[in-house]
Design an enzyme around this catalytic site. Sequence first.
Site, mmCIF file in Angstrom:
data_model
loop_
_atom_site.group_PDB
_atom_site.id
_atom_site.type_symbol
_atom_site.label_atom_id
_atom_site.label_comp_id
_atom_site.label_asym_id
_atom_site.label_seq_id
_atom_site.Cartn_x
_atom_site.Cartn_y
_atom_site.Cartn_z
ATOM 1 N N ASN A 170 -10.241 -1.032 -0.304
ATOM 2 C CA ASN A 170 -9.075 -1.030 -0.648
ATOM 3 C C ASN A 170 -8.456 -1.346 -1.652
ATOM 4 O O ASN A 170 -8.057 -2.305 -1.863
ATOM 5 C CB ASN A 170 -7.905 -1.725 0.653
ATOM 6 N N HIS A 228 -3.426 7.145 2.163
ATOM 7 C CA HIS A 228 -4.089 5.625 1.679
ATOM 8 C C HIS A 228 -5.120 4.612 2.053
ATOM 9 O O HIS A 228 -5.776 5.456 3.520
ATOM 10 C CB HIS A 228 -3.593 4.166 1.667
ATOM 11 N N CYS A 258 1.018 -1.263 -0.013
ATOM 12 C CA CYS A 258 0.193 0.201 -0.217
ATOM 13 C C CYS A 258 0.834 1.077 0.072
ATOM 14 O O CYS A 258 0.388 2.942 -0.391
ATOM 15 C CB CYS A 258 -1.222 -0.086 1.635
HETATM 16 N N1 COA Z 1 -18.635 -8.858 9.884
HETATM 17 C C1 COA Z 1 -19.070 -9.204 11.217
HETATM 18 N N2 COA Z 1 -18.397 -9.358 12.184
HETATM 19 C C2 COA Z 1 -16.880 -9.378 12.911
HETATM 20 C C3 COA Z 1 -16.272 -8.930 11.332
HETATM 21 C C4 COA Z 1 -17.057 -9.233 10.054
HETATM 22 N N3 COA Z 1 -16.088 -8.634 8.799
HETATM 23 N N4 COA Z 1 -15.150 -9.396 11.629
HETATM 24 C C5 COA Z 1 -14.886 -9.175 12.890
HETATM 25 N N5 COA Z 1 -16.216 -9.090 13.706
HETATM 26 C C6 COA Z 1 -16.511 -9.282 15.348
HETATM 27 C C7 COA Z 1 -15.665 -10.369 15.695
HETATM 28 O O1 COA Z 1 -15.884 -11.665 16.166
HETATM 29 C C8 COA Z 1 -15.878 -9.769 16.777
HETATM 30 O O2 COA Z 1 -16.872 -9.927 17.502
HETATM 31 P P1 COA Z 1 -17.164 -9.814 19.232
HETATM 32 O O3 COA Z 1 -16.730 -7.959 19.920
HETATM 33 O O4 COA Z 1 -18.671 -10.277 19.857
HETATM 34 O O5 COA Z 1 -16.558 -10.733 19.600
HETATM 35 C C9 COA Z 1 -15.544 -7.533 16.161
HETATM 36 O O6 COA Z 1 -16.792 -8.289 15.209
HETATM 37 C C10 COA Z 1 -14.428 -7.270 16.943
HETATM 38 O O7 COA Z 1 -13.702 -8.138 16.456
HETATM 39 P P2 COA Z 1 -11.913 -7.559 15.618
HETATM 40 O O8 COA Z 1 -11.788 -8.528 14.894
HETATM 41 O O9 COA Z 1 -11.576 -7.376 16.474
HETATM 42 O O10 COA Z 1 -12.555 -6.355 14.373
HETATM 43 P P3 COA Z 1 -11.675 -4.639 14.373
HETATM 44 O O11 COA Z 1 -12.704 -3.612 15.118
HETATM 45 O O12 COA Z 1 -10.595 -4.755 14.422
HETATM 46 O O13 COA Z 1 -12.717 -4.270 13.137
HETATM 47 C C11 COA Z 1 -10.769 -4.785 10.863
HETATM 48 C C12 COA Z 1 -11.726 -5.158 11.622
HETATM 49 C C13 COA Z 1 -10.544 -5.345 10.413
HETATM 50 C C14 COA Z 1 -11.798 -3.296 10.304
HETATM 51 C C15 COA Z 1 -9.669 -3.481 11.400
HETATM 52 O O14 COA Z 1 -8.969 -4.248 12.317
HETATM 53 C C16 COA Z 1 -9.112 -2.483 11.039
HETATM 54 O O15 COA Z 1 -10.093 -1.820 9.684
HETATM 55 N N6 COA Z 1 -8.069 -3.048 10.443
HETATM 56 C C17 COA Z 1 -7.396 -1.935 9.694
HETATM 57 C C18 COA Z 1 -7.687 -2.757 8.350
HETATM 58 C C19 COA Z 1 -6.634 -2.638 7.219
HETATM 59 O O16 COA Z 1 -6.966 -0.635 6.935
HETATM 60 N N7 COA Z 1 -6.238 -3.400 6.322
HETATM 61 C C20 COA Z 1 -5.493 -2.465 5.588
HETATM 62 C C21 COA Z 1 -3.728 -1.585 5.583
HETATM 63 S S1 COA Z 1 -2.760 -1.745 4.177
#
Ligand code: COA
Length: 338
Positions: free
Chosen positions: A294, A263, A128
């Site tokens: 993304n 980004h 990225c």
């Molecule tokens: N749909 C619905 N629920 C989801 C899910 C999805 N796709 N993925 C995870 N969950 C749920 C989990 O089961 C968890 O539930 P619980 O609280 O009941 O246990 C809850 O959502 C939180 O999970 P978590 O893994 O902590 O999610 P998060 O808040 O970290 O969000 C992302 C996930 C991927 C959106 C976030 O981590 C993120 O944006 N990370 C950066 C990613 C990014 O920008 N990458 C590119 C970099 S170049």
Amino acid sequence: MTPTSKGFADRLTASTTGHSRISGIGGYRPRRVVPNSEIVDRIDSSDEWIRERSGIIERRWAGEGESVIDMSVFAATPALEMAGISGADVDAVIVATVSWPYQTPAAAPLVAERLGSKGAAFDISAACAGYCHGINLASDMVRTGSAAHVLVVGVERLSDFTSKDDRGTAFIFADGAGAAVVSASDTPGIGPTVWGSDGAQWEVISQTDSWIDVHEKDLGWPHIGMAGQTVFRWAVWGMAPVAQKALDAAGITADQLDAFIPHQANVRIVDAMAKQLKLPADLPIARDIAYTGNTSAASIPLAMERMVRHGEIPSGGLALQIGFGAGLSYAAQVVVIP
Ligand code: COA
């Protein structure tokens, strides 16, 4: 100093005094629009959750006639047109991508060939952050006289490397291409780049298995995996200071900016960075992720292209751009908007 080395020194001094600027920008978004509703069932998610956690409403997935090469050419064509040059004028093509499906050769020579350029052509793999790395390389090439026009393409077909069953990535990654022409200029148009890496976090965004393991252990097609929370924290807390350093290196403050084009990783990361940088409330900020997803190396030029095309940001104004992602790697610079 011998006469020969004096000539050498004079020549180098003369050739390192030039400036560079982005003279053209272009983008290509694949035809197929994929709304959240098409993704949610396989990952037990919902449209509301994806919008709230990532800001994504829909994304594009490439299909037939939209290879990495095709999309690069489609994005480059309007960029060359805006720069007022043809492919034959391009001295070098740099393609930033992690989804070109050949180990070798690079994608860039084919892109150059399709555009009618016989210039240098090579790919860079900085995920990225690839586009901002490319802009830095292109700028230095132009400023030191090894090229007059460099085409920088950020292009991805991440749908080929994303598991449709992976809850952490299936809704995030998408396809598209953005391109910029970097040309020699009478005035400075690309500020110093602040860049770096953190190899200690090499694994937090990575292909699930090496090609050798895939082959020898019969593991099936690999995909890109991501430790979402780790990446989120690194981006939110680590990248705003890098963006600030790029502003400092360019000798400006946030209130002198005309655009912030980070980004497009996740809209929450964009918003958190804007807050930490204390950007003026009315500053145009790229939120292309809502309709593009993304697209890794393509996201910054795609976002800039949309803002320029819609007249949201002024030609000649200053934009802060920052790319960050797998590596972990990052690069940021202030550029004059074409
Ligand atoms: N749909 C619905 N629920 C989801 C899910 C999805 N796709 N993925 C995870 N969950 C749920 C989990 O089961 C968890 O539930 P619980 O609280 O009941 O246990 C809850 O959502 C939180 O999970 P978590 O893994 O902590 O999610 P998060 O808040 O970290 O969000 C992302 C996930 C991927 C959106 C976030 O981590 C993120 O944006 N990370 C950066 C990613 C990014 O920008 N990458 C590119 C970099 S170049």
